[in-house]
Write a protein that holds these residues in place. Structure first.
Motif, mmCIF file in Angstrom:
data_model
loop_
_atom_site.group_PDB
_atom_site.id
_atom_site.type_symbol
_atom_site.label_atom_id
_atom_site.label_comp_id
_atom_site.label_asym_id
_atom_site.label_seq_id
_atom_site.Cartn_x
_atom_site.Cartn_y
_atom_site.Cartn_z
ATOM 1 N N ASP A 3 20.109 -49.216 -13.252
ATOM 2 C CA ASP A 3 19.083 -49.876 -12.460
ATOM 3 C C ASP A 3 17.708 -49.265 -12.679
ATOM 4 O O ASP A 3 16.677 -49.938 -12.561
ATOM 5 N N GLN A 16 25.799 -47.382 -12.508
ATOM 6 C CA GLN A 16 24.990 -48.500 -12.027
ATOM 7 C C GLN A 16 23.628 -48.019 -11.546
ATOM 8 O O GLN A 16 22.598 -48.647 -11.815
ATOM 9 N N TRP A 17 23.620 -46.890 -10.821
ATOM 10 C CA TRP A 17 22.344 -46.325 -10.353
ATOM 11 C C TRP A 17 21.442 -46.026 -11.538
ATOM 12 O O TRP A 17 20.250 -46.349 -11.540
#
Length: 383
Positions: A379, A375-376
């Protein structure tokens, strides 16, 4: 399905995996796999069959410690989810055992999303992918058969033995560099080319670097996870922030990276080793660098679904994958043929770097942080 949809699908599946695994705890984690290992794939295969439920035909399962009998398949159908080598293993396994294979093939995100969607009613008997952290997560959820040891596991190399979890929920069938440094020799001389992973964040290579997306390509998460474990989570974030801010291009899969490199869109790549050697063998103007600190590796593992109604066939398939003859065939015939075999008696590609140093993030650590890291990364790389 476009890249953003792939990432969203993968993120939803990973969040589900992460929450369930957290509830299950880490009692079955592999202590031996926690340390990064050293010394010494990502094309999505075409499905050889449509995505179909496992055969409803059932057979009596042997005890947990019994070895499967490879001679009495009688046409029983085994459903295997995988991301490579389907055209090789299907005819070999069927001819040797009498079992039939129903293969469902896709990239790492597709296969794991499918398994997550089927959690209440699994259609698969065996999963075999170069995505050890994701398979570890399935074990944390209690989805995998535990406690069974294939007879062929006696032939595992010392390097491969470190990846067998304490609960014996999966077995390694090989490991490859999920990323080596590849550069275009028309753009850089050997003296000017990057030589270490730190170089990818150097302004000298601004806008010229490409890599695969860890939320889509099965080997790409093992690649990035090693940096996050080796440097610590904040250190890993700092490193990739530097690479991304330096203009790195992120592509869905390694073949896309290779195409961008040969097409001139990028001049340097962190590329899976099979893709890299294929380019070199095809006469492309590229050179391969194995960084001194090591190449983060992806370990391909096989695991059996614990409630499979075809456990004899599933065990026979794992035994088959750990057979030196099978692994030699994968090296001699496969598209993803550059890898370190997991069993003795197999000869790697003659042109593969003989002193290839592979480094591996611990499976349980990488599984625990998988959703967070993906997810990091998404993003920051999706704009």
């Amino acid at each position: 399905m476009n890249l953003v949809q792939h990432r969203k699908l993968a993120a939803l599946a990973l969040i589900g995996l992460s929450l369930t695994a957290a509830g299950c705890g880490n009692a079955n984690n592999n202590a031996g796999g926690e340390a990064a290992a050293a010394t010494a794939t990502d094309t999505a295969s075409s499905s050889s069959s449509s995505a179909a439920p496992a055969s409803s035909e059932s057979t009596a399962s042997p005890s947990e410690s019994a070895a499967a009998s490879p001679a009495a398949g009688n046409g029983e159908t085994l459903t295997v989810y995988l991301n490579d080598f389907d055209t090789i293993v299907k005819p070999m396994f069927e001819a040797q055992t009498g079992y039939k294979l129903n293969i469902v093939s896709g990239n790492g995100a597709e296969i794991m999303s499918r398994i997550e969607a089927e959690k209440g009613n699994p259609h698969w008997d065996v999963v075999w992918m170069d995505a050890m952290p994701s398979i570890e997560s399935l074990g944390g959820q209690g989805q995998l058969l535990e406690g069974w040891e294939p007879a062929a596991a006696a032939g595992l190399t010392d390097f491969a033995k470190a990846f067998v979890p304490a609960n014996k929920a999966y077995y390694p069938t090989g490991a490859h560099a999920a990323g080596v440094i590849v550069y275009n020799t028309k753009s850089f001389s050997a003296a000017d080319a990057p030589k270490s992973w730190a170089d990818l964040a150097d302004a000298k290579y601004k806008g010229t670097v490409g890599m695969a997306d860890p939320a889509v390509a099965a080997p790409a998460y093992p690649f990035v996870s090693w940096f996050f474990q080796d440097k610590g989570v904040e250190g890993g974030q700092s490193y990739f922030d530097g690479v991304l801010k330096n203009g790195a291009h992120v592509y869905p899969k390694n073949p896309n990276v290779a195409k961008a490199l040969t097409g001139g869109e990028i001049k340097v790549a962190a590329l899976q080793e099979s893709n890299a050697y294929t380019l070199k063998n095809d006469g492309e103007p590229i050179e391969i660098v194995w960084p001194e600190e090591g190449a983060p590796a992806s370990v391909r593992v096989a695991a059996i679904q614990k409630d499979s109604q075809h456990q004899d066939a599933a065990k026979a398939f794992v035994e088959f994958l750990l057979d030196p003859k099978t692994q030699q065939a994968l090296i001699d015939q496969g598209d993803e043929s550059y890898f370190e075999p997991s069993v003795a008696g197999v000869t790697a590609k003659a042109d593969r770097e003989p002193n290839a140093k592979l480094v591996v993030a611990g499976a349980s650590w990488a599984a625990e942080h998988e959703a967070e890291i993906k997810q990091w990364f998404a993003d920051r790389s999706v704009k």
